[in-house]
Design a protein around this motif. Structure first.
Motif, PDB file in Angstrom:
ATOM      1  N   ASP A  62       0.818  -1.215   0.000  1.00  0.00           N
ATOM      2  CA  ASP A  62       0.000   0.000   0.000  1.00  0.00           C
ATOM      3  C   ASP A  62       0.849   1.261   0.000  1.00  0.00           C
ATOM      4  OD1 ASP A  62      -2.550  -1.435   0.369  1.00  0.00           O
ATOM      5  OD2 ASP A  62      -1.746  -1.901   2.352  1.00  0.00           O
ATOM      6  N   LEU A  63       2.106   1.128   0.435  1.00  0.00           N
ATOM      7  CA  LEU A  63       2.993   2.284   0.573  1.00  0.00           C
ATOM      8  C   LEU A  63       4.420   1.842   0.293  1.00  0.00           C
ATOM      9  CD1 LEU A  63       3.037   5.345   1.691  1.00  0.00           C
ATOM     10  CD2 LEU A  63       3.867   4.297   3.799  1.00  0.00           C
ATOM     11  N   LEU A  64       5.150   2.659  -0.455  1.00  0.00           N
ATOM     12  CA  LEU A  64       6.553   2.362  -0.758  1.00  0.00           C
ATOM     13  C   LEU A  64       7.432   3.454  -0.172  1.00  0.00           C
ATOM     14  CD1 LEU A  64       8.742   0.678  -2.189  1.00  0.00           C
ATOM     15  CD2 LEU A  64       8.291   2.026  -4.265  1.00  0.00           C
ATOM     16  N   ILE A  65       8.363   3.041   0.677  1.00  0.00           N
ATOM     17  CA  ILE A  65       9.338   3.954   1.274  1.00  0.00           C
ATOM     18  C   ILE A  65      10.704   3.628   0.695  1.00  0.00           C
ATOM     19  CG2 ILE A  65      10.481   4.634   3.434  1.00  0.00           C
ATOM     20  CD1 ILE A  65       7.843   3.875   4.874  1.00  0.00           C
ATOM     21  N   ALA A  66      11.474   4.651   0.382  1.00  0.00           N
ATOM     22  CA  ALA A  66      12.802   4.420  -0.204  1.00  0.00           C
ATOM     23  C   ALA A  66      13.836   5.311   0.469  1.00  0.00           C
ATOM     24  CB  ALA A  66      12.780   4.694  -1.707  1.00  0.00           C
ATOM     25  N   THR A  67      15.058   4.823   0.523  1.00  0.00           N
ATOM     26  CA  THR A  67      16.165   5.666   0.979  1.00  0.00           C
ATOM     27  C   THR A  67      16.626   6.502  -0.213  1.00  0.00           C
ATOM     28  OG1 THR A  67      17.747   3.898   0.487  1.00  0.00           O
ATOM     29  CG2 THR A  67      16.917   4.039   2.747  1.00  0.00           C
TER      30      THR A  67
END
Length: 230
Positions: free
Chosen positions: A112-117
């Motif tokens: 549902d959500l994509l977090i990236a560095t």
């Protein structure tokens, strides 16, 4: 022609469309008109005097709802190998590096959500056509590009929510469930409204907020007297 159910007609009859309701009465009414046989979401729809085609009239940011949204979200994290264990320990559901990029490129979006560095963002540049239409492309404005994965994941798990204005100048969010108490819904609604006020785009001319309506997933709209939110 769309047929309106007897249930919805019955719920609509409880709402006087000529009135603006104060927050307390609006929340009582939205719960009273949530009569579907499932735990309906409670939604807010706020109409703004914005034209998002102009760069200085765009609104995209985040807010932490004190009581969350009532739904669990599946978070994927794209990071460098040295941060994989940190992301997993913080509660990420999916964690990957190049392997996750490969899955996304194939259209596998099981989150549902994509977090990236920040270091991984160049790898996502080519996937804009896959992630963009779904609203899943990480962005610093949305708080989904982060060096502090632990805090970012925990914030989104406990109720941090991204919202943005659509092309018609309206922001739509879900700020709870019908099983929430009126106090919980009130806290969440106030947090959202204050966030919208605080993040007023610089290009706004004249009145910023036109109106605010709340409703349940299957219920009628209830318009709120904005002065009761001050």
């Amino acid at each position: 022609m769309r047929t309106i159910s007897k249930r919805l007609l019955k719920e609509r009859a409880k709402v006087d469309n000529r009135l603006l309701y104060d927050v307390t009465n609006a929340l009582k009414l939205v719960k009273a008109t949530s009569s579907a046989k499932f735990n309906e979401s409670i939604e807010a729809h706020i109409s703004l005097n914005l034209d998002p085609k102009y760069a200085d009239q765009q609104l995209r940011t985040t807010v932490i709802l004190p009581h969350g949204t009532g739904r669990s979200i599946k978070i994927a994290v794209l990071s460098t190998p040295d941060k994989i264990d940190i992301a997993k320990a913080a509660g990420a559901d999916i964690v990957g590096t190049d392997d996750l990029v490969e899955e996304i490129s194939k259209g596998i979006l099981d989150f549902d959500l994509l977090i990236a560095t920040p270091e991984m963002m160049p790898k996502l540049a080519k996937l804009g056509r896959v992630l963009g239409p779904k609203g899943l492309m990480p962005s610093p404005k949305a708080g989904t590009v982060s060096t502090d994965l632990e805090q970012t994941i925990k914030d989104f798990k406990r109720g941090k929510l991204e919202y943005r204005v659509d092309k018609t100048g309206i922001v739509h969010i879900s700020f709870g469930k019908k099983i929430f108490s009126e106090d919980q819904l009130s806290d969440n609604l106030y947090a959202f409204y204050r966030s919208v006020e605080k993040n007023k785009p610089p290009g706004v001319k004249g009145k910023y907020i036109k109106n605010l309506a709340i409703c349940s997933t299957m219920g009628p709209s209830i318009f709120i007297d904005l002065s009761s939110l001050v």
